[in-house]
Design an enzyme around this catalytic site. Structure first.
Site, PDB file in Angstrom:
ATOM      1  NE  ARG A  73       0.936   0.637   7.327  1.00 21.78           N
ATOM      2  CZ  ARG A  73       0.742  -0.550   6.747  1.00 21.78           C
ATOM      3  NH1 ARG A  73      -0.484  -1.041   6.582  1.00 21.78           N
ATOM      4  NH2 ARG A  73       1.788  -1.258   6.334  1.00 21.78           N
ATOM      5  CD  GLN A  97       0.240  -8.256   2.301  1.00 22.45           C
ATOM      6  OE1 GLN A  97       0.358  -9.472   2.331  1.00 22.45           O
ATOM      7  NE2 GLN A  97      -0.086  -7.565   3.381  1.00 22.45           N
ATOM      8  NE  ARG A 102      -0.443  -2.297  -1.084  1.00 15.80           N
ATOM      9  CZ  ARG A 102      -0.208  -2.692   0.149  1.00 15.80           C
ATOM     10  NH1 ARG A 102      -0.855  -2.153   1.158  1.00 15.80           N
ATOM     11  NH2 ARG A 102       0.669  -3.650   0.387  1.00 15.80           N
ATOM     12  CG  HIS A 184      -6.688  -1.978   3.123  1.00 12.96           C
ATOM     13  ND1 HIS A 184      -6.707  -1.433   4.383  1.00 12.96           N
ATOM     14  CD2 HIS A 184      -5.940  -3.099   3.206  1.00 12.96           C
ATOM     15  CE1 HIS A 184      -5.987  -2.194   5.186  1.00 12.96           C
ATOM     16  NE2 HIS A 184      -5.518  -3.216   4.500  1.00 12.96           N
ATOM     17  CG  ASP A 229      -5.955  -9.790   9.152  1.00  7.27           C
ATOM     18  OD1 ASP A 229      -6.828  -9.508   8.302  1.00  7.27           O
ATOM     19  OD2 ASP A 229      -4.750  -9.951   8.862  1.00  7.27           O
ATOM     20  CD  GLU A 289      -9.234  -3.977   4.982  1.00  3.89           C
ATOM     21  OE1 GLU A 289      -8.879  -4.731   4.058  1.00  3.89           O
ATOM     22  OE2 GLU A 289      -8.622  -3.912   6.062  1.00  3.89           O
TER      23      GLU A 289
END
Ligand SMILES: O=P(O)(O)OC[C@H]1O[C@@H](O)[C@H](O)[C@@H](O)[C@@H]1O
Length: 315
Positions: A73, A97, A102, A184, A229, A289
């Site tokens: 995170r 997702q 990652r 990201h 977002d 991002e």
């Protein structure tokens, strides 16, 4: 596919003391004689720190797991081969997702000692680190969910005047594949109320907070005053800039890609994420991002794609 023109690379190396690179506890750390440094976790090839001019530019949650038990995170997680929840009836449908990059452990391929073509490396004021991921490094679950023969090389170049992160995707199999990719990046900022994001022009965006409706950026500058977002597509300008108190703070230049996501979870969403700490940390971060997330990028057998960013930090 048509690609935007390449931005100018960070200035090349000169002479003098060499950068240092060492690895410890599943991470690779590179430093320049200037004191600037970058730290990359092999898990996700996640950049978890980039310091320039004595200042940390990357936000990582105090509760982030750095032990490979879940995606970090914070930092710069790599989203591949799908962005967000994968669509139904697509080759990525069974993936989690943001895909598997990652949360896979990458291989450190070493420090580049020769000119990379885009950016000089190996001299006294820049160093390039390469990380690789192929199907052999994937978990059995990921392999089953996305059965393509591929190779990813992620190059992280630390230079005196910036950081460059490039993802190279190669289709090594005999059938076409489709992917999305996104870097990201959680940028560390002093105070979200003093931040503005410029350079999104009049791009159209999907607002995920407003039921995924399509809008057009109507002001040259975006301020963050609540949850945001947004997925901006085909942005004409190469560079999106973050200013703080009206002064330039970070310039993010897309290279080979033209989409960008702007994300800040704000109060409620930050509360709902167990690994987001401190809970008011949303005031200290902004995700800008860069990627290819509007539709899918198709690679025929043997084809290669490359896209990423150059970030410059202002003192
Ligand atoms: O919680 P995750 O999987 O790391 O995703 C964080 C955010 O990532 C952003 O890129 C998405 O646009 C958001 O919708 C998402 O909430």
């Amino acid at each position: 596919m048509d690609r935007p023109k390449k931005p100018s690379a960070i200035s090349p190396s000169g002479t003098g003391p060499q950068p240092s690179v060492h690895s410890e506890q599943g991470r690779v750390i590179a430093s320049l004689p200037t004191g600037d440094s970058v730290e990359v976790l092999l898990y996700g090839a996640t950049v978890i720190s980039w310091k320039a001019n004595g200042r940390e530019n990357i936000w990582v949650s105090d509760a982030a797991k750095l032990d490979g038990s879940k995606p970090v995170r914070g930092g710069v997680p790599i989203v591949f081969p799908c962005f967000g929840p994968p669509p139904k009836n697509h080759a990525t449908s069974a993936l989690p997702q943001h895909g598997f990059a990652r949360n896979s452990t990458w291989v450190y391929l070493g420090k580049s000692s020769s000119e990379s073509g885009k950016l000089a490396s190996g001299g006294d004021d820049s160093v390039k680190l390469d990380f690789g991921l192929t199907s052999s490094e994937l978990s059995e679950d990921a392999k089953k969910a996305w059965g393509y023969d591929f190779s990813l090389v992620y190059s992280v170049t630390l230079a005196r005047d910036g950081l460059q992160t490039m993802l190279n995707v190669q289709n090594k199999g005999d059938k076409a594949l489709e992917f999305q990719m996104l870097l990201h990046t959680y940028f560390r900022i002093d105070d979200i109320s003093k931040v503005a994001i410029n350079g999104l022009g009049s791009a159209t965006y999907i607002d995920k907070v407003l039921n995924a409706t399509e809008h057009q950026q109507s002001t040259p500058s975006l301020q963050i005053t609540g949850e945001v977002d947004r997925v901006y597509a085909a942005i004409k300008q190469d560079t999106t800039s973050i200013t703080q108190d009206g002064k330039p703070r970070l310039d993010v230049t897309r290279d080979g890609i033209s989409d960008s996501v702007v994300w800040n979870p704000w109060i409620e969403k930050a509360k709902s994420m167990g690994d987001f700490e401190p809970k008011d940390g949303y005031k200290k971060m902004i995700c800008v991002e860069v990627g290819a997330v509007d539709g899918w990028t198709k690679l025929e057998a043997g084809e290669t794609f490359e896209g990423g960013m150059i970030v410059k930090s202002h003192a």
